[in-house]
Design an enzyme around this catalytic site. Structure first.
Site, PDB file in Angstrom:
ATOM      1  CD  GLU A 131      -5.578 -12.612  -8.228  1.00 36.51           C
ATOM      2  OE1 GLU A 131      -6.049 -11.830  -7.384  1.00 36.51           O
ATOM      3  OE2 GLU A 131      -6.184 -13.590  -8.698  1.00 36.51           O
ATOM      4  NE  ARG A 157      -8.522   0.088  -3.079  1.00 38.24           N
ATOM      5  CZ  ARG A 157      -8.071  -1.116  -3.404  1.00 38.24           C
ATOM      6  NH1 ARG A 157      -7.735  -1.982  -2.476  1.00 38.24           N
ATOM      7  NH2 ARG A 157      -7.957  -1.468  -4.664  1.00 38.24           N
ATOM      8  CE  LYS A 182      -5.726  -6.381 -10.333  1.00 34.50           C
ATOM      9  NZ  LYS A 182      -4.834  -7.454  -9.981  1.00 34.50           N
TER      10      LYS A 182
HETATM   11  P1  ATP Z   1      -8.158  -4.544  -7.960  1.00 36.96           P
HETATM   12  O1  ATP Z   1      -9.176  -4.291  -6.915  1.00 36.96           O
HETATM   13  O2  ATP Z   1      -8.055  -3.462  -8.976  1.00 36.96           O
HETATM   14  O3  ATP Z   1      -8.263  -5.896  -8.580  1.00 36.96           O
HETATM   15  P2  ATP Z   1      -6.223  -5.542  -6.225  1.00 36.96           P
HETATM   16  O4  ATP Z   1      -5.913  -4.907  -4.952  1.00 36.96           O
HETATM   17  O5  ATP Z   1      -7.048  -6.749  -6.167  1.00 36.96           O
HETATM   18  O6  ATP Z   1      -6.793  -4.466  -7.201  1.00 36.96           O
HETATM   19  P3  ATP Z   1      -3.700  -6.749  -6.656  1.00 36.96           P
HETATM   20  O7  ATP Z   1      -3.043  -7.160  -7.909  1.00 36.96           O
HETATM   21  O8  ATP Z   1      -4.080  -7.800  -5.696  1.00 36.96           O
HETATM   22  O9  ATP Z   1      -4.951  -5.908  -7.069  1.00 36.96           O
HETATM   23  O10 ATP Z   1      -2.903  -5.588  -5.929  1.00 36.96           O
HETATM   24  C1  ATP Z   1      -1.521  -5.545  -5.757  1.00 36.96           C
HETATM   25  C2  ATP Z   1      -1.229  -4.566  -4.673  1.00 36.96           C
HETATM   26  O11 ATP Z   1      -1.640  -3.262  -5.028  1.00 36.96           O
HETATM   27  C3  ATP Z   1      -1.925  -4.909  -3.377  1.00 36.96           C
HETATM   28  O12 ATP Z   1      -0.984  -4.860  -2.341  1.00 36.96           O
HETATM   29  C4  ATP Z   1      -2.989  -3.852  -3.234  1.00 36.96           C
HETATM   30  O13 ATP Z   1      -3.263  -3.590  -1.903  1.00 36.96           O
HETATM   31  C5  ATP Z   1      -2.354  -2.668  -3.965  1.00 36.96           C
HETATM   32  N1  ATP Z   1      -3.363  -1.743  -4.472  1.00 36.96           N
HETATM   33  C6  ATP Z   1      -4.337  -2.019  -5.349  1.00 36.96           C
HETATM   34  N2  ATP Z   1      -5.114  -0.953  -5.557  1.00 36.96           N
HETATM   35  C7  ATP Z   1      -4.625   0.050  -4.783  1.00 36.96           C
HETATM   36  C8  ATP Z   1      -4.994   1.413  -4.548  1.00 36.96           C
HETATM   37  N3  ATP Z   1      -6.051   1.966  -5.151  1.00 36.96           N
HETATM   38  N4  ATP Z   1      -4.248   2.145  -3.695  1.00 36.96           N
HETATM   39  C9  ATP Z   1      -3.191   1.597  -3.097  1.00 36.96           C
HETATM   40  N5  ATP Z   1      -2.790   0.330  -3.264  1.00 36.96           N
HETATM   41  C10 ATP Z   1      -3.490  -0.452  -4.090  1.00 36.96           C
HETATM   42 MG    MG Z   2      -6.527  -8.541  -5.326  1.00 38.88          MG
END
Ligand code: ATP
Ligand code: MG
Length: 598
Positions: free
Chosen positions: A63, A298, A308
């Site tokens: 995102e 994760r 984020k």
């Molecule tokens: P945040 O919680 O930091 O906002 P998010 O998962 O909401 O992270 P996205 O931009 O939606 O952020 O994530 C893009 C991709 O990265 C998703 O498929 C998510 O599952 C993966 N991702 C995010 N954080 C991790 C992590 N710590 N380990 C593995 N994959 C991750």
């Molecule tokens: Mg997200």
């Protein structure tokens, strides 16, 4: 530098096993033909296309509401790595279905970081760079199709009533009073939503599944909500926006993703993922075979936060200097700190893929960096805490106080092909303050009155004393040169010394700003157990010192990596290091010496 295209296949894991089973079945012609229309599209679009040139399709779907962090690197390397290893394509898709919080700045930064990590989204002539907002038209069509099929309804309950009627883990939900409206009535209402006839929150479109399902995600999940907000890509075209759970499976299906890999928290969403795509395929909107979702644990790194929202808070509240502050676990921050794409890939590929969320110690990342740079970072001498050393017999030995004795040393001790560094020796040198002791502690082999040491790649000297100011602080050290002991000359081994110290000659030393970092947080899990992560901020995470570096480093390229002997790996700062201003960031020390603050 190796590109990921050449990286050997890392450890085997359940996702690889799954892909290998699927490929074996497809090769035997089992299941529907996998056609690809050359771009994302509906069933008809793909049916008209040739067989998919990509053996599998994965995607990384961020995102664009912030900068990527080390956790994202895990997902990026996993998805792009699987596509690489199995002859597939990996799409970079911006999941920009939420009109608020999303910005072009983040889109550009994300593209930049995926490429920096070494990955490419082009495959077989297709640029697999997509944005989910391009699919709003299809999503709307899909929603109408579900309504017409009796599988979705417009619910006008208040948000509060909807929450209460959802039930919980022990109590089944209660049907909404709007659940049994006719398809025609729902369609009319949904179109009013689209046409801006209702304010935000007045109603939502929900799937009609089962309010008593043990899986709460199947209790008539919301599909569309009203949001009168401008979208960064579609402007004011829409005032209704799809929910993530509705949008994401559709995005995967339109792009012909085969393996939709996500983190564990989406496991409970999988039944809805399959429900939705199954119905849309039955209704003729989406092409078979449909994508499947797989979940993995994760990656969490100790001593950092990887949300984020929390990273944004660190930036907005000024706890760090920006998203690319070298202390940040963002990829832009890690790059500025001096981490290499190779070290980050080695770290995430080395940690494997499991079905449980894992915590990785920060020192593993540092170890990967050292392993990467050990063999290729040129060496140099730097003095971080300078103390003047005067060689009182210099003019006698060399014939003049202004004499410059040329010295050289290999750029790398094991790689002669990297060449030699040139520098010179003179009457006044800079040495580390800690390399002199008026009264030596036990086992101290460096400079103290009466002791001899070797100046690395230079001469043997014998300490004669020091000079102090009125406050009693040592301002300089005196020594004499022992003639004919220069490194690399026949006399070099005539005198045995126990200590070797680093130095830079005062006449040619380049003043440098050296930024020394400590961990940003003093606790391994700063946000663990609902703690306020700001309380664990390390007040001493940045120390800036003025030191001196070897003359050749005046022309070091911004972003170039060096090993400053004894002090660690440093990088010329990508932004502040310029002609006439040397600025180096310490990426990591040479050994893991860090201990948590008590
Ligand atoms: P945040 O919680 O930091 O906002 P998010 O998962 O909401 O992270 P996205 O931009 O939606 O952020 O994530 C893009 C991709 O990265 C998703 O498929 C998510 O599952 C993966 N991702 C995010 N954080 C991790 C992590 N710590 N380990 C593995 N994959 C991750
Ligand atoms: Mg997200």
């Amino acid at each position: 530098m190796t590109s990921p295209a050449e990286t050997p296949t890392p450890s085997h894991h359940f996702l690889r096993a799954q892909i290998e089973r699927d490929l074996a079945q497809w090769e035997q012609g089992q299941g529907p033909e996998r056609r690809f229309g050359g771009s994302p599209g509906d069933a008809a679009h793909h049916a008209a296309g040739p067989m998919d040139p990509a053996k599998i399709r994965t995607r990384f779907p961020p995102e664009p509401n912030g900068y990527l962090h080390i956790g994202h690197a895990k997902s990026i390397c996993l998805n792009f790595g699987l596509a690489r290893d199995y002859g597939g394509a990996c799409h970079l898709r911006f999941d920009d279905t939420n009109p608020e919080k999303e910005e072009q700045e983040f889109v550009d930064a994300i593209k930049d970081m995926v490429q920096w990590l070494g990955w490419r989204w082009e495959h077989a002539g297709h640029t697999n760079l997509y944005q989910a907002s391009d699919y709003f038209g299809f999503m709307y069509r899909a929603a109408e199709a579900l309504i017409e099929d009796g599988l979705a309804y417009v619910d006008e309950q208040s948000a509060e009533a909807m929450r209460l009627n959802r039930g919980d883990f022990t109590t089944p939900g209660t049907n909404s009073p709007f659940r049994d409206r006719s398809a025609a009535e729902n369609l009319a209402r949904f179109r009013e939503m689209r046409d801006g006839k209702h304010p935000d929150g007045a109603m939502v479109l929900r799937a009609k599944i089962d309010m008593a399902s043990p899986n709460i995600n199947l209790r008539d999940p919301a599909l569309y909500r009203i949001k009168h907000a401008e979208h960064h890509a579609t402007g004011n075209t829409w005032c209704i926006y799809p929910m993530y759970t509705f949008a994401h499976p559709i995005e995967d299906a339109l792009e012909r993703i085969t393996h939709s890999i996500c983190t564990l928290e989406f496991e409970d969403q999988r039944p809805f993922y399959d429900w939705l795509l199954g119905h849309l395929a039955r209704l003729g909107l989406l092409a078979q075979p449909l994508p499947h979702q797989y979940e993995f644990g994760r990656l969490n790194l100790s001593y950092v936060v990887t949300s984020k929202r929390k990273l944004k808070q660190l930036v907005d509240e000024g706890h760090v200097k920006g998203w690319d502050d070298p202390r940040m676990p963002t990829l832009v921050g890690l790059r500025r700190r001096g981490y290499t794409p190779e070290s980050i890939r080695a770290m995430v590929e080395g940690t494997g893929v499991t079905k449980t969320n894992s915590w990785l110690d920060y020192s593993v990342l540092e170890g990967c960096l050292r392993a990467d740079l050990e063999g290729r970072a040129p060496r140099a001498m730097a003095v971080l805490d300078p103390l003047k050393l005067e060689l009182t017999n210099f003019a006698e030995v060399f014939g003049s106080a202004d004499f410059r004795d040329p010295c050289h040393a290999p750029a790398h001790p094991h790689h002669p092909e990297l060449g030699e560094r040139q520098f010179s020796f003179g009457r006044e040198l800079w040495i580390e303050r800690e390399d002199f002791a008026e009264v030596p502690p036990k086992g101290y082999h460096r400079l103290y009155p009466g002791n001899k040491v070797r100046l690395k790649a230079g001469h043997v000297i014998e300490c004669t004393g020091c000079t102090k100011n009125d406050a009693g602080e040592i301002v300089s050290v005196q020594a004499t040169v022992v003639p004919d002991t220069k490194s690399g000359t026949p006399g070099a081994d005539a005198i045995k010394v126990k200590g070797v110290i680093t130095w830079v000659a005062a006449h040619e030393a380049v003043p440098a700003e050296l930024r020394l970092f400590d961990r940003l947080f003093t606790e391994a899990q700063p946000d663990g157990g609902g703690k306020d992560f700001l309380e664990a901020l390390n007040p001493n995470s940045l120390r800036v010192v003025q030191g001196f570096v070897e003359p050749a480093l005046a022309s070091a390229a911004a972003g170039s990596h060096w090993q400053f002997e004894r002090h660690g790996y440093f990088v010329a700062d990508r932004i502040d290091h310029q002609a006439g201003r040397a600025v180096f960031n310490r990426t990591t020390t040479l050994k893991d010496t860090w201990a948590p603050a008590k």
